[in-house]
Design an enzyme around this catalytic site. Structure first.
Site, PDB file in Angstrom:
ATOM      1  N   ASN A 205      49.031  26.275  17.818  1.00 13.01           N
ATOM      2  CA  ASN A 205      50.138  27.200  17.537  1.00 13.01           C
ATOM      3  C   ASN A 205      50.401  27.174  16.036  1.00 13.01           C
ATOM      4  O   ASN A 205      49.841  26.338  15.319  1.00 13.01           O
ATOM      5  CB  ASN A 205      51.380  26.799  18.348  1.00 13.01           C
ATOM      6  N   PHE A 318      63.750  19.840  19.989  1.00 12.97           N
ATOM      7  CA  PHE A 318      63.764  21.167  19.363  1.00 12.97           C
ATOM      8  C   PHE A 318      63.393  22.178  20.422  1.00 12.97           C
ATOM      9  O   PHE A 318      62.675  21.850  21.374  1.00 12.97           O
ATOM     10  CB  PHE A 318      62.764  21.230  18.201  1.00 12.97           C
TER      11      PHE A 318
HETATM   12  N1  CTP Z   1      57.778  18.960  24.082  1.00 11.87           N
HETATM   13  C1  CTP Z   1      57.089  17.811  24.388  1.00 11.87           C
HETATM   14  N2  CTP Z   1      55.944  17.877  25.104  1.00 11.87           N
HETATM   15  C2  CTP Z   1      55.481  19.049  25.552  1.00 11.87           C
HETATM   16  C3  CTP Z   1      56.160  20.246  25.257  1.00 11.87           C
HETATM   17  C4  CTP Z   1      57.314  20.160  24.508  1.00 11.87           C
HETATM   18  O1  CTP Z   1      57.534  16.729  23.969  1.00 11.87           O
HETATM   19  N3  CTP Z   1      54.362  19.092  26.258  1.00 11.87           N
HETATM   20  C5  CTP Z   1      59.025  18.873  23.309  1.00 11.87           C
HETATM   21  C6  CTP Z   1      58.979  19.556  21.951  1.00 11.87           C
HETATM   22  O2  CTP Z   1      58.583  18.643  20.951  1.00 11.87           O
HETATM   23  C7  CTP Z   1      60.414  20.015  21.761  1.00 11.87           C
HETATM   24  C8  CTP Z   1      60.910  20.257  23.164  1.00 11.87           C
HETATM   25  O3  CTP Z   1      60.025  19.546  24.031  1.00 11.87           O
HETATM   26  O4  CTP Z   1      61.229  19.014  21.192  1.00 11.87           O
HETATM   27  C9  CTP Z   1      60.961  21.687  23.589  1.00 11.87           C
HETATM   28  O5  CTP Z   1      59.731  22.328  23.317  1.00 11.87           O
HETATM   29  P1  CTP Z   1      59.498  23.870  23.678  1.00 11.87           P
HETATM   30  O6  CTP Z   1      58.083  24.209  23.341  1.00 11.87           O
HETATM   31  O7  CTP Z   1      60.604  24.696  23.107  1.00 11.87           O
HETATM   32  O8  CTP Z   1      59.747  23.908  25.240  1.00 11.87           O
HETATM   33  P2  CTP Z   1      58.873  23.536  26.481  1.00 11.87           P
HETATM   34  O9  CTP Z   1      59.453  22.312  27.095  1.00 11.87           O
HETATM   35  O10 CTP Z   1      57.425  23.478  26.127  1.00 11.87           O
HETATM   36  O11 CTP Z   1      59.201  24.765  27.428  1.00 11.87           O
HETATM   37  P3  CTP Z   1      58.712  26.305  27.341  1.00 11.87           P
HETATM   38  O12 CTP Z   1      57.406  26.305  26.612  1.00 11.87           O
HETATM   39  O13 CTP Z   1      58.596  26.686  28.757  1.00 11.87           O
HETATM   40  O14 CTP Z   1      59.804  27.039  26.622  1.00 11.87           O
END
Ligand code: CTP
Length: 392
Positions: A205, A318
């Site tokens: 990403n 975040f």
């Molecule tokens: N995060 C994590 N591990 C993952 C995905 C996300 O630790 N596999 C953490 C990120 O570092 C961030 C938080 O979860 O602090 C939210 O990440 P985000 O990408 O906004 O949300 P997701 O939990 O991945 O949900 P979605 O993609 O469905 O919005």
């Protein structure tokens, strides 16, 4: 840092003090330059005057009034005095209490913190007299920044080179910062993860890690012991921060969990890939052999796992959202058992991935929302920490 007295002495590195003055000005400080007569052989006072919008003083007495006191008044409201470059000669005078020019006189009269940036030939720097004088200055309460090693202006290699102006600026900022995170063990994650398809291709990403690195720097400036687990990113490691490089979400998961036990606060700024290819080829896949669809399997949700084993730790997540920003973020906070979540709306101009600025809201467990204005990520990091520190 509102007012800086920048003392410039007569070394070849005086030209770098020009850039240093610009850093302070850009950081919003009023900069008063004071030069030794020897410094004017290297850089004209007019150069500093033009950049700082105020005269660079050299002489102790003004010709018109002979008024010495007026110059001492330059120190009024000064937050810090930075002597950069500091030659062996000026260091010696400062250590022995000489007041034979404006700069050394101001030093003796200064009640603000004083930072000394030695810069000289390696043999001079290692001479016992200079070492003793620097020790004396430290004993008198000065902060001394170690010079860099490298090629010196005199052509030899060694220690004695004035550090880069940006490093001196950061050192000064850190020195003046309130140490409200003193000795706290903090784990920060930053950057994207990469999920390989083969040795030369991956899913990822657009995160650059800027926010996570800014948080790590801000925490370190405020006294924390920071471990930064970073996905691929090109930023310099902030001073005092221990960085561990990872590539995939699985690697981040295992490093973060290895360091979880000793962490009191975790800030997960990394943009972790939620999915990875079900298989990764050992060799580069040839065009003709490539499958036209890729089977994905989920990655571990690191923060969810941390939330399950939270104990008395503070967890800050975040969230990057494009719709129902506050509602989605608050759901995430509850689902992952966080204390705070910092959410940015990826659709807002100036916010989100790779931008130098961000506009976020901070949400707590009760659903209270604090909206912050568009800020440079460096500054935003401190705002986030101002909120987090209330939970400690
Ligand atoms: N995060 C994590 N591990 C993952 C995905 C996300 O630790 N596999 C953490 C990120 O570092 C961030 C938080 O979860 O602090 C939210 O990440 P985000 O990408 O906004 O949300 P997701 O939990 O991945 O949900 P979605 O993609 O469905 O919005």
């Amino acid at each position: 840092m509102k007012k800086v007295i920048l003392g410039v002495t007569g070394g070849i590195a005086a030209y770098k003090a020009v850039e240093l003055a610009r850093h302070f000005v850009r950081g919003g400080a009023e900069v008063q330059v004071v030069m030794t007569p020897a410094a004017t052989e290297f850089v004209a006072p007019l150069t500093f005057q033009t950049l700082t919008n105020r005269p660079a003083y050299v002489e102790m007495y003004t010709e018109r009034t002979g008024d010495k006191i007026r110059h001492i008044e330059l120190l009024e409201d000064a937050d810090v005095m930075v002597v950069a470059p500091a030659t062996a000669n000026t260091i010696g005078k400062m250590a022995c209490g000489f007041a034979d020019n404006l700069l050394t006189t101001l030093y003796l009269a200064a009640s603000c913190p004083v930072i000394v940036i030695p810069s000289m030939n390696v043999n001079m720097y290692q001479h016992p007299s200079v070492c003793e004088n620097l020790e004396k200055l430290i004993g008198h309460g000065c902060l001394v920044m170690d010079p860099d090693a490298g090629e010196l202006a005199c052509g030899v290699y060694g220690s004695g080179r004035m550090p880069e102006p940006s490093d001196i600026y950061n050192f000064t900022r850190a020195a003046l910062m309130v140490k409200d995170y003193q000795d706290l063990n903090v784990l920060v994650t930053a950057g994207p993860t990469r999920e390989p398809l083969d040795p030369v291709r991956f899913l990822s990403n657009p995160s650059t890690g800027l926010m996570g690195y800014a948080l790590a720097r801000a925490l370190s400036e405020r006294g924390a012991k920071v471990t930064l687990v970073s996905g691929p990113a090109v930023h310099r490691v902030p001073a005092g921060v221990k960085k561990i490089d990872v590539t995939t979400a699985d690697e981040m998961y295992s490093v973060v969990l290895d360091h979880y036990e000793e962490s009191r606060l975790v800030i997960k700024a990394a943009a972790v890939s939620d999915f990875k290819p079900s298989t990764s080829a050992q060799h580069k896949t040839k065009k003709g052999d490539a499958a036209h669809s890729i089977k994905l399997v989920p990655n571990p949700d690191i923060l969810l796992e941390l939330g399950k084993q939270k104990g008395n730790r503070i967890l800050v997540g975040f969230a990057a959202e494009t719709e129902n920003i506050i509602g989605n973020a608050h759901d995430k906070l509850l689902q992952k058992n966080l204390d705070l979540i910092v959410v940015n709306n990826l659709k807002e101009p100036g916010a989100g991935f790779a931008a130098p600025t961000n506009r976020v809201s901070i949400i707590d467990r009760s659903g209270t929302v604090e909206e912050l204005p568009l800020l440079e990520k460096e500054l935003l990091a401190h705002h986030i920490l101002d909120r987090v520190v209330k939970l400690l």
